[in-house]
Scaffold this active site. Sequence first.
Site, PDB file in Angstrom:
ATOM      1  N   HIS A 290      77.376  65.155 -16.468  1.00 38.71           N
ATOM      2  CA  HIS A 290      77.252  66.039 -15.307  1.00 38.71           C
ATOM      3  C   HIS A 290      78.396  67.053 -15.237  1.00 38.71           C
ATOM      4  CE1 HIS A 290      76.995  66.809 -10.804  1.00 38.71           C
ATOM      5  NE2 HIS A 290      75.752  67.018 -11.206  1.00 38.71           N
TER       6      HIS A 290
ATOM      7  N   ASN B  21      63.074  68.717   0.256  1.00 43.35           N
ATOM      8  CA  ASN B  21      64.084  67.658   0.250  1.00 43.35           C
ATOM      9  C   ASN B  21      63.446  66.299   0.500  1.00 43.35           C
ATOM     10  OD1 ASN B  21      66.158  69.486  -0.111  1.00 43.35           O
ATOM     11  ND2 ASN B  21      66.867  69.440   2.005  1.00 43.35           N
TER      12      ASN B  21
ATOM     13  N   ARG C 118      71.354  71.906 -15.403  1.00 41.00           N
ATOM     14  CA  ARG C 118      70.158  72.570 -14.865  1.00 41.00           C
ATOM     15  C   ARG C 118      70.297  74.064 -15.145  1.00 41.00           C
ATOM     16  NH1 ARG C 118      67.630  68.702 -11.742  1.00 41.00           N
ATOM     17  NH2 ARG C 118      68.993  67.222 -10.645  1.00 41.00           N
TER      18      ARG C 118
END
Length: 708
Positions: free
Chosen positions: A433, A44, A373
Amino acid sequence: MKPIQNIPRDISWLSFNERVLQEASDPTVPLAERIKFLAIHSSNLEEFFRVRVAALKRMVLLKGKKANFYFEQQPEAILERIQTIVLRQQSEFNSIWQGIVDQMSAQQVYLKDALSLSARQKTFVRNYFDQEVASSVIPLLIEDLPALPYLRDKSLYLGVVMHKKLDPMDHKLALIEIPSDIHGRFLRLPSKASETHIILLEDVIRFNLPFIFSFFDYDQFEAYIFNVTKDAEFDIDNDLSSTLVQKIKKGLKNRRKGKAVRFGYDKQMHSGLLQFLIKNLHLSQKDNIIPGEKIHNFRDFTELPGLLPFKSTRNQPPFTHPDVFGKRRVTDVVLKKDILLSLPYHSYVTVIDLLREAAMDPDVETIELTAYRLASNSKIINALINAVRNGKQVTVMIELRARFNEQANLEWKERLEEEGVKTLIGIPDKKVHAKLCVIKKRVHNKLISYGFIATGNLNEKTAKIYGDFYLLTSNQAIMSDISKIFRYLASAELKDESILLKCKHLIIAPTNMREHFITCIDQEIEAAKAGKKSGITLKLNSLSDDVLIQKLYEAAYAGVPVRMIVRSICSANTHFKKFKKNMFAISIVDEYLEHARVFIFHHGGKHATYISSADWMVRNLQHRLEVAVKIQNPTLKKRLRDILEIQLSDNVKARILDSSLENKYIHSSEKQKEVRSQMEIYHYLKEQADKALVRPVEPDDQSRTIES
């Protein structure tokens, strides 16, 4: 009401990563999982520096100039706070890791270094290096080069100082990239049957330095780990002669040249080597130069639990949704009623089966789907390719600008086009998205549509660990709107947004999503002011859009109970004295990643309920194509409310989100039952499934209606 200052999004994000670190430090979490949480924290942070810190640094440079991103106030001050917080978290990280190492040792698991090998292990490491690693190691004598070679920002490096015992002043500096992408980061060593010995690849190389540099007459070697994090953003230029694909490829090449934004190094590093690297990386004291321990790039440590004798036992196996359990075809059920999948509790196989059935169904004519993704071995893509081979018209909107998935999505685009799939590649200046699918089939000479809207990616790998919702539906009004969205995506180069304005049943960003939810909040404010019952319950990944946050402040000030479950960024100042009794926010970090977005408004007791792919952030509401869908079925609406109520009652893994950023746990009192929401949700859904399987299932005609 005057505007209230929010928490800077980047400072709030670091507070989220602190919650990940809390999981790594929690002794009740299985040891293997604690190692994974350290890896997640490290990964992260790497992405945070590559994207957000890099953006802040560019804001400083571009202050007063035109830029294509949203400016934070006082980026210099935010960068200073980031450095302070990161250094503190690094210290906590090191302490947690040392505690884990001690616990592993207590269970006879040992991480060995180059100096602690037994005679047998030395032979093993020498042979392994010769047979497997040597051909991948390319040492560079960096002092002899005109410039420091290109350093990859996902790689780990050994900085080597060579000198002679009798003449310490005679020394050379060298550089070796650790080829962990080829050989993995960890090697299991021969040991006693009762013990587990593991060595890191960099220590394999350290041990073999005398052999690597045997050509030189040096007998003393020091080696220190370091890594560089670079600006990962790239601009899509306005060259009209280039296609988007060409621009993405160019951007990926330019990313290699990104400026260093973080330099992490072994704090014991030789001072001459350290100064050489800092100078040649063009870093200054204002840059994030972070001393650490011997081990870096902990993101690779997701591999380590696989080598350990102790495993995590926390995962509950997903189960088939009761509406499709035992049914021959998912399609037949979806054509009769809406299904709400709650991942990772429900099995993702249902989504894959829906597409597999469509691929083989002779009555199906077209399949349209968005992809952001994808899994590396995507069963979704395999189903779509089979559909083309079976004569279906298949269209896939694949977002080439999905950050860090650009290369993979370029490759998927080429593969799909080779198979005859029509690929769409997005909208100028906006990412797609939304997670959408529409399938059209002819039944009795009539074309009907079915498909799904989801809060998460079409990725069977992440579906095992991400908490998301999928609405599988044949509601013709919803499907009609999804078809309009695909028509818009396939329209001419400039895209005709008037097509989106014709969507009546989906809420779409950037056309009307923010405005729609402002209206929903205003309705709750009016109800509260009229003395009527009101309420807003939100579940998000991130909340940083100032317009909506100020509107939530207004609602809380008017007496509307505002309750929020926010996994990551929460810029809302929830404990402002004028309304803190009406605003409550928590974050849950646990075994599964909370990824779903759900918005519930009391709406006079009707509970207007939405699921969406969009967070309440500027980028989602203004710079992406996003979709929210209103759930119509009363049973599904209640299920979503129940799930959010379980999460709001969590007193094991919930932390309070407030302006102090202390991440205090909500703990149960002696009289309270412990509620670990992810476990409770599993049991809640499983119990519902078990009950449904012992009674006849009635067709649910209410899923066919649309509320005004």
